[in-house]
Motif scaffolding. Sequence first.
Motif, PDB file in Angstrom:
ATOM      1  N   LEU A 200      -3.513  -7.534   0.894  1.00 23.00           N
ATOM      2  CA  LEU A 200      -2.094  -7.906   0.884  1.00 23.00           C
ATOM      3  C   LEU A 200      -1.825  -8.810  -0.308  1.00 23.00           C
ATOM      4  O   LEU A 200      -2.435  -9.880  -0.448  1.00 23.00           O
ATOM      5  CB  LEU A 200      -1.738  -8.626   2.194  1.00 23.00           C
ATOM      6  CG  LEU A 200      -0.368  -9.315   2.275  1.00 23.00           C
ATOM      7  CD1 LEU A 200       0.774  -8.377   1.921  1.00 23.00           C
ATOM      8  CD2 LEU A 200      -0.143  -9.896   3.670  1.00 23.00           C
TER       9      LEU A 200
ATOM     10  N   VAL B 122      -6.074 -11.651   1.180  1.00 18.18           N
ATOM     11  CA  VAL B 122      -4.661 -11.960   0.984  1.00 18.18           C
ATOM     12  C   VAL B 122      -4.541 -12.869  -0.240  1.00 18.18           C
ATOM     13  O   VAL B 122      -5.277 -13.848  -0.359  1.00 18.18           O
ATOM     14  CB  VAL B 122      -4.067 -12.688   2.217  1.00 18.18           C
ATOM     15  CG1 VAL B 122      -2.615 -13.078   1.976  1.00 18.18           C
ATOM     16  CG2 VAL B 122      -4.173 -11.821   3.469  1.00 18.18           C
TER      17      VAL B 122
ATOM     18  N   VAL C 215       3.950  -7.011  -1.154  1.00 23.72           N
ATOM     19  CA  VAL C 215       5.186  -7.313  -0.418  1.00 23.72           C
ATOM     20  C   VAL C 215       5.949  -8.389  -1.188  1.00 23.72           C
ATOM     21  O   VAL C 215       5.408  -9.461  -1.456  1.00 23.72           O
ATOM     22  CB  VAL C 215       4.879  -7.810   1.016  1.00 23.72           C
ATOM     23  CG1 VAL C 215       6.170  -8.247   1.726  1.00 23.72           C
ATOM     24  CG2 VAL C 215       4.183  -6.720   1.823  1.00 23.72           C
TER      25      VAL C 215
ATOM     26  N   TRP D 291       4.001  -9.473   7.619  1.00 27.11           N
ATOM     27  CA  TRP D 291       2.970  -8.570   8.125  1.00 27.11           C
ATOM     28  C   TRP D 291       3.564  -7.196   8.464  1.00 27.11           C
ATOM     29  O   TRP D 291       2.961  -6.154   8.180  1.00 27.11           O
ATOM     30  CB  TRP D 291       2.282  -9.182   9.348  1.00 27.11           C
ATOM     31  CG  TRP D 291       1.125  -8.356   9.815  1.00 27.11           C
ATOM     32  CD1 TRP D 291       1.044  -7.615  10.950  1.00 27.11           C
ATOM     33  CD2 TRP D 291      -0.115  -8.159   9.124  1.00 27.11           C
ATOM     34  NE1 TRP D 291      -0.165  -6.974  11.015  1.00 27.11           N
ATOM     35  CE2 TRP D 291      -0.903  -7.286   9.906  1.00 27.11           C
ATOM     36  CE3 TRP D 291      -0.632  -8.647   7.912  1.00 27.11           C
ATOM     37  CZ2 TRP D 291      -2.180  -6.883   9.526  1.00 27.11           C
ATOM     38  CZ3 TRP D 291      -1.908  -8.234   7.529  1.00 27.11           C
ATOM     39  CH2 TRP D 291      -2.662  -7.359   8.331  1.00 27.11           C
TER      40      TRP D 291
ATOM     41  N   TYR E 142       3.995  -5.361   5.321  1.00 28.75           N
ATOM     42  CA  TYR E 142       2.680  -4.903   4.858  1.00 28.75           C
ATOM     43  C   TYR E 142       2.294  -3.607   5.575  1.00 28.75           C
ATOM     44  O   TYR E 142       1.895  -2.623   4.948  1.00 28.75           O
ATOM     45  CB  TYR E 142       1.633  -5.995   5.103  1.00 28.75           C
ATOM     46  CG  TYR E 142       0.197  -5.510   4.989  1.00 28.75           C
ATOM     47  CD1 TYR E 142      -0.401  -5.344   3.741  1.00 28.75           C
ATOM     48  CD2 TYR E 142      -0.550  -5.212   6.126  1.00 28.75           C
ATOM     49  CE1 TYR E 142      -1.713  -4.884   3.634  1.00 28.75           C
ATOM     50  CE2 TYR E 142      -1.864  -4.755   6.031  1.00 28.75           C
ATOM     51  CZ  TYR E 142      -2.439  -4.591   4.780  1.00 28.75           C
ATOM     52  OH  TYR E 142      -3.732  -4.134   4.679  1.00 28.75           O
TER      53      TYR E 142
END
Length: 309
Positions: A7, A39, A69, A246, A249
């Motif tokens: 992510l 992340v 994102v 989230w 994502y």
Amino acid sequence: MTTPPALLIAGHGTRDDAGAEAFRDFVRRLGARHPELPVAGGFIELSPPPLGEAVTELVEQGVRRFAAVPLMLVSAGHAKGDIPAALAREKERHPGISYTYGRPLGPHPALLNVLERRLDEALGAAGRTPGDRADVTVLLVGRGSTDPDANAEVHKAARLLWEGRGYAGVETAFVSLAAPDVPSGLDRCARLGARRIVVLPYFLFTGILPDRVRHQTEDWAAAHPEVEVLSADVIGPEPELLDLVWERYEEAVKGDLRMNCDSCVYRIALPGFEDKVGMPQQPHFHPDDDDHHHGHGHGHHHGAHSHAH
């Protein structure tokens, strides 16, 4: 089992140290919530770390697939152009990486609920109760953009915030690049008869622009003692925001980039429309709207308009 994509969170960037630290802290929190996943986060401009550095950090950990994102409420120039361009550049720099790109965050019902909470807090701090909403006019202040579509998204958020919550009205203003500015927005509220205004910054974290909103609000309030003017806080790193990033994502990973279903009354319980969730969709005809004599009778509206032209 294939490893899920990492992510990558992309932020605007700010000259405000506290605002930049709020973003970095948010990325850390999200990483702690999802230890199974690499992340990282970076900025397009103005503050460290740059997005490219975040990509390099992940590549050095062996990551080859990303889902990016944008940590942004509306899709303006940054989300539409700068981030994809930056990602394309990283792809050239690191051959073999691939990425999918998620949607901006707003105006998601979960964020509208946080905004509602910020309004309640501002009213509570002034000794008011949520029951006073009928005489509360909200001025939702967006960042402002040269992109009309991005500015329209702030109006959409304002309308969705107003729907079913009982405020006298929700008006919009912008802190930069677009009219009306904050003082003009407050003037408009007053001309509409507002006696109690809560100025609500449509921003994720603290920063120079939300500070400017507060200062302009205070200056206007000092010049208009006959109107009660309150300032609400920014959204902040709430659990709803962590959940929503989230969700974005997962959408990007699954390729489930949907049309605007976040605020669809048939999917999400919006205040005052809870009974519509899950209702079967029937084709319907608008008897009062049969003004289709202008050569655009394509019968595509709901598949049920019979245009016998």
